[in-house]
Design a protein around this motif. Sequence first.
Motif, PDB file in Angstrom:
ATOM      1  N   GLU A  36      -1.691   6.836   4.903  1.00 36.37           N
ATOM      2  CA  GLU A  36      -0.210   6.639   4.676  1.00 36.37           C
ATOM      3  C   GLU A  36       0.880   7.431   5.631  1.00 36.37           C
ATOM      4  OE1 GLU A  36      -0.001   4.122   3.037  1.00 36.37           O
ATOM      5  OE2 GLU A  36      -1.740   3.961   2.121  1.00 36.37           O
TER       6      GLU A  36
ATOM      7  N   TYR B 272      -3.967   2.206  -6.700  1.00 38.18           N
ATOM      8  CA  TYR B 272      -3.950   2.356  -5.347  1.00 38.18           C
ATOM      9  C   TYR B 272      -5.028   1.445  -4.664  1.00 38.18           C
ATOM     10  CZ  TYR B 272      -3.856   4.587  -0.781  1.00 38.18           C
ATOM     11  OH  TYR B 272      -3.900   5.003   0.523  1.00 38.18           O
TER      12      TYR B 272
ATOM     13  N   ARG C 271      -9.457   3.550   3.111  1.00 39.75           N
ATOM     14  CA  ARG C 271      -8.966   3.925   1.955  1.00 39.75           C
ATOM     15  C   ARG C 271     -10.033   4.338   0.951  1.00 39.75           C
ATOM     16  NH1 ARG C 271      -4.324   2.181   1.068  1.00 39.75           N
ATOM     17  NH2 ARG C 271      -4.488   0.089   2.257  1.00 39.75           N
TER      18      ARG C 271
ATOM     19  N   THR D   7       0.941  -1.174  -0.058  1.00 39.18           N
ATOM     20  CA  THR D   7       0.145   0.010  -0.128  1.00 39.18           C
ATOM     21  C   THR D   7       0.842   1.308  -0.220  1.00 39.18           C
ATOM     22  OG1 THR D   7      -0.294  -0.147   2.507  1.00 39.18           O
ATOM     23  CG2 THR D   7      -1.781  -1.073   1.166  1.00 39.18           C
TER      24      THR D   7
ATOM     25  N   ASP E 104      -5.734  -3.498  -2.254  1.00 35.91           N
ATOM     26  CA  ASP E 104      -6.689  -4.258  -1.078  1.00 35.91           C
ATOM     27  C   ASP E 104      -7.360  -5.288  -1.640  1.00 35.91           C
ATOM     28  OD1 ASP E 104      -5.766  -2.791   0.916  1.00 35.91           O
ATOM     29  OD2 ASP E 104      -7.663  -1.292   1.027  1.00 35.91           O
TER      30      ASP E 104
END
Length: 640
Positions: free
Chosen positions: A213, A87, A170, A30, A91
Amino acid sequence: MHIQIQCCGVVLMLVLFYFYMRQKRIALETQKAFLTVFWASFICIVFDILSIIVIQQRHVLSEWFAKFIAKTYLITLIGVAVSALGYMCVDIYAKREDYWHDMRRYLVLCAVGVVGTYAAPLYYNYAADGAEVLYTFGPSVYVTYGVSLVLFLRIFYLMRKEKARINPRRREAVCLWLAAWIVASQIQFMYTNVLIVGYAGSIGIMVLYLKLENPETNLDRSTGLFNSGALYQYTKQLFAKERDFAALVIIFENGAYQNVHLERRGSVRMEIIEYLLKLTDVLVSKNAEDEYFILFADPERAEAKVKEIRRRFQTGWGEGGTSLVRPHWLYLPHGSIIDQTENLLYLVRYFRQEEKAFSENDFLCIDKDSVDRMEREREVEQLIMDAVESDRVEVFYQPIFSTAEQRITSAEALVRIRDREDQIVPPGVFIDIAEESGMILKLGEIVFEEVCRFIRKHPLEQYGMHYIEVNLSVVQCAYENLAQDYIRIMERYGIDPGCINLEITESASTNAKKTLLGNMQNLMEYGVHFSLDDFGTGQSNLNYIVDMPVDIVKFDRSMTNSYFENGKAKYVMEAAIHMIHGMNLEIVSEGIETKEQYQTMEDLGISHIQGYYFSKPLPEDEFIAFLESKKAEQGETVCC
């Protein structure tokens, strides 16, 4: 045109990058994806500034070069869009191969967009005096926006379709980022001299940084080590990549600091943490207040490192190494024998509860057999929980024969559970695990309530029965609210407490004895009777009978069998019978399977016989049918 807003965006991103790089980080996919988004956005805003400058200076630099830079800026917008999609996909795809397999087609789309953007015409819109360019337009811009729109639509589609697999934070952060872009684009469309799209992108990056992040969120503030969140993310990534690793867990329970003076424990603890912080080629994480994980990416070199760490603890801490700290150690040489992070953390909790599992030097090496045993027990725990939630807990009844009255006068209630295929699970499979996990409290309550319901539905006196025996586990005996809970159940069903006999075991009488005696006193005052179950197992002695206010003593099956197989056991049992009779207590002998065994026990003066000679444990309907048949054989109804 003015470029102050874009310059502010550049400054903001450089500040974020500074803070990002100065923090200790772990190599997460990530974070790699975030850096890709960061640089794509940074390059985008830089080319936004350059395009404004070169277009204004196109007469000096050449028209061709100005349009090349302007089109390159448009292409960076596609780069931001595809990096945002990547991005989001981190996940969704656990394996890197699956990630690139899906991203490859979008990269092909981007390549088409790049070629189309460079090949298509681009035009400028000037101010009234022709001195200032307000914005660019034309087919080149439409190609860029078209490709970017497809990528953005894909992002929103994935957010909806893969909602369960995407980190909610996210998803929220990316939504805020895209919303900032969309709002800025609309403003810039209506007010063409307000160029804020690039700045909106930098604001979006700041949102990602603050919500997800920031490396500092992976650190434990009190120690500077990585925290449990970082441990979870990192091990989850290792399992997803199917990479082997080794793990050493250091557990500082209360006994670990016994040899350290109280006033020095704080400084010793900090010295240990400083040592852990200096370890290289490992990831050290504080998972709980007294639990630290050390992860080794190379299992082959881990064993030597583990020995080195343990030697350091053996040399002592503080001045002169006089403060000895003795933690427990859990060592997992190969993480590949576990399949996911949740099971790794569960494994640690599992073995922490089993102090007897540690060797004399407080070191336990976990192998495949240990993990398999844990998995089996975990499956049984789940089976018990499912049985409780799905009403698959049943009570079987095993008759007890009175030698004095020559008929069935009582029965023992025994818990049984069924699996999802409706098969009975043997009690030997789940009883011990239910006790260790604490679920025996719920099972015990269900059994007791079922017995009370049974007595209310089938009054014992009409079958010549006096009482039903119900087992109490060690855990139940140590439960402070046992008496009040059971009294409340008996009152709810309106049954005579004299119809209940609770069985305690020898081991139960030695654990939390004060609590047990208090519960027994309250229940006996209410009218319940007690018996001592499994006499003859463990460290059997008559002090248990002397200390416990019981009316009945039950000889365990093993003790009964020993009487017929071992000459010494025969004398021991006869002596025990004599002393128990001397205390005016009744005796139940379990495990009787033959007529000869029954006759011998009756001759010894045993008052009650239980075993397969009369009947195996029966479900409720079969037990009632059994009692009806016995009553019919006797030809009369005996009342209690």
